[in-house]
Design a protein around this motif. Structure first.
Motif, PDB file in Angstrom:
ATOM      1  N   UNK A   1       0.844  -1.182   0.000  1.00 56.44           N
ATOM      2  CA  UNK A   1       0.000   0.000   0.000  1.00 56.44           C
ATOM      3  C   UNK A   1       0.883   1.235   0.000  1.00 56.44           C
ATOM      4  N   UNK A   2       0.306   2.321  -0.389  1.00 60.16           N
ATOM      5  CA  UNK A   2       1.052   3.566  -0.465  1.00 60.16           C
ATOM      6  C   UNK A   2       1.155   4.199   0.913  1.00 60.16           C
ATOM      7  N   UNK A   3       2.293   4.839   1.184  1.00 58.72           N
ATOM      8  CA  UNK A   3       2.482   5.539   2.449  1.00 58.72           C
ATOM      9  C   UNK A   3       1.546   6.749   2.523  1.00 58.72           C
ATOM     10  N   UNK A   4       1.576   7.590   1.512  1.00 60.92           N
ATOM     11  CA  UNK A   4       0.707   8.754   1.407  1.00 60.92           C
ATOM     12  C   UNK A   4       0.101   8.726   0.012  1.00 60.92           C
ATOM     13  N   UNK A   5      -1.073   8.142  -0.122  1.00 67.29           N
ATOM     14  CA  UNK A   5      -1.664   7.953  -1.449  1.00 67.29           C
ATOM     15  C   UNK A   5      -1.765   9.228  -2.278  1.00 67.29           C
ATOM     16  N   UNK A   6      -2.159  10.332  -1.674  1.00 65.65           N
ATOM     17  CA  UNK A   6      -2.326  11.574  -2.434  1.00 65.65           C
ATOM     18  C   UNK A   6      -0.973  12.076  -2.932  1.00 65.65           C
ATOM     19  N   UNK A   7       0.024  12.104  -2.064  1.00 64.69           N
ATOM     20  CA  UNK A   7       1.354  12.578  -2.469  1.00 64.69           C
ATOM     21  C   UNK A   7       1.944  11.694  -3.560  1.00 64.69           C
ATOM     22  N   UNK A   8       1.762  10.392  -3.442  1.00 56.04           N
ATOM     23  CA  UNK A   8       2.297   9.478  -4.457  1.00 56.04           C
ATOM     24  C   UNK A   8       1.565   9.636  -5.790  1.00 56.04           C
ATOM     25  N   UNK A   9       0.245   9.787  -5.735  1.00 55.58           N
ATOM     26  CA  UNK A   9      -0.526   9.993  -6.963  1.00 55.58           C
ATOM     27  C   UNK A   9      -0.124  11.315  -7.621  1.00 55.58           C
ATOM     28  N   UNK A  10       0.045  12.360  -6.823  1.00 55.42           N
ATOM     29  CA  UNK A  10       0.435  13.659  -7.368  1.00 55.42           C
ATOM     30  C   UNK A  10       1.814  13.598  -8.019  1.00 55.42           C
ATOM     31  N   UNK A  11       2.728  12.842  -7.447  1.00 52.04           N
ATOM     32  CA  UNK A  11       4.067  12.713  -8.037  1.00 52.04           C
ATOM     33  C   UNK A  11       3.988  12.061  -9.416  1.00 52.04           C
ATOM     34  N   UNK A  12       3.168  11.009  -9.533  1.00 50.64           N
ATOM     35  CA  UNK A  12       3.001  10.331 -10.824  1.00 50.64           C
ATOM     36  C   UNK A  12       2.390  11.289 -11.847  1.00 50.64           C
ATOM     37  N   UNK A  13       1.377  12.029 -11.432  1.00 53.38           N
ATOM     38  CA  UNK A  13       0.730  12.985 -12.339  1.00 53.38           C
ATOM     39  C   UNK A  13       1.744  14.035 -12.803  1.00 53.38           C
ATOM     40  N   UNK A  14       2.498  14.590 -11.865  1.00 59.51           N
ATOM     41  CA  UNK A  14       3.498  15.606 -12.209  1.00 59.51           C
ATOM     42  C   UNK A  14       4.543  15.039 -13.168  1.00 59.51           C
ATOM     43  N   UNK A  15       4.976  13.813 -12.919  1.00 61.38           N
ATOM     44  CA  UNK A  15       5.963  13.184 -13.800  1.00 61.38           C
ATOM     45  C   UNK A  15       5.396  12.939 -15.192  1.00 61.38           C
ATOM     46  N   UNK A  16       4.113  12.562 -15.258  1.00 60.35           N
ATOM     47  CA  UNK A  16       3.512  12.343 -16.572  1.00 60.35           C
ATOM     48  C   UNK A  16       3.343  13.662 -17.322  1.00 60.35           C
TER      49      UNK A  16
END
Length: 141
Positions: A21-36
């Protein structure tokens, strides 16, 4: 005796195994979005495609076809001048994250993109879809 030893061994292993599971789901999702978004701005089809979920990859099995689809259907995202994260919503404890992204496209026109991020078995998030809205204010999720 062997049963107790086996039970103790299983208990020990389970004590150190945590579900993926993700440590901080929102922060991890935002990082993926920013990278994309960064990959899209530089026409890096391979990297942008790497963030797509298996479901998206099944519809667009080639990174070039994927990038062409993004160019045609998500032009404000593809040519975003600036963006900021808005509201987010977790579903199922973080298995799904809906993330609002406020975009400024060409000509300073604002859009809202709602990203559907799905937690994968390996513990990473992948983009499972994006809904574009030609709105300038946050409507929530």
């Amino acid at each position: 005796m062997a049963f107790r030893l086996a039970f103790a061994l299983v208990a020990l292993v389970l004590a150190f195994v945590r579900p993926v599971s993700a440590e901080d789901p929102v922060a991890e999702a935002q990082k993926i979005i920013a990278d994309q978004i960064k990959a899209l701005k530089t026409d890096d089809a391979r990297t942008a495609y790497s963030f797509a979920s298996p479901g998206i990859r099944s519809m667009f099995p080639d990174e070039r076809v994927f990038l062409t689809m993004v160019r045609e259907k998500y032009e404000p995202l593809y040519h975003s001048v600036n963006y900021a994260f808005g509201r987010s919503k977790l579903v199922g404890g973080g298995e799904v994250v809906f993330q609002e992204v406020i975009l400024t496209g060409r000509g300073t026109k604002d859009f809202t993109a709602i990203y559907d991020m799905r937690l994968q078995d390996d513990g990473t998030y992948k983009v499972n879809g994006v809904r574009m809205l030609a709105k300038t204010t946050s409507q929530g999720i």
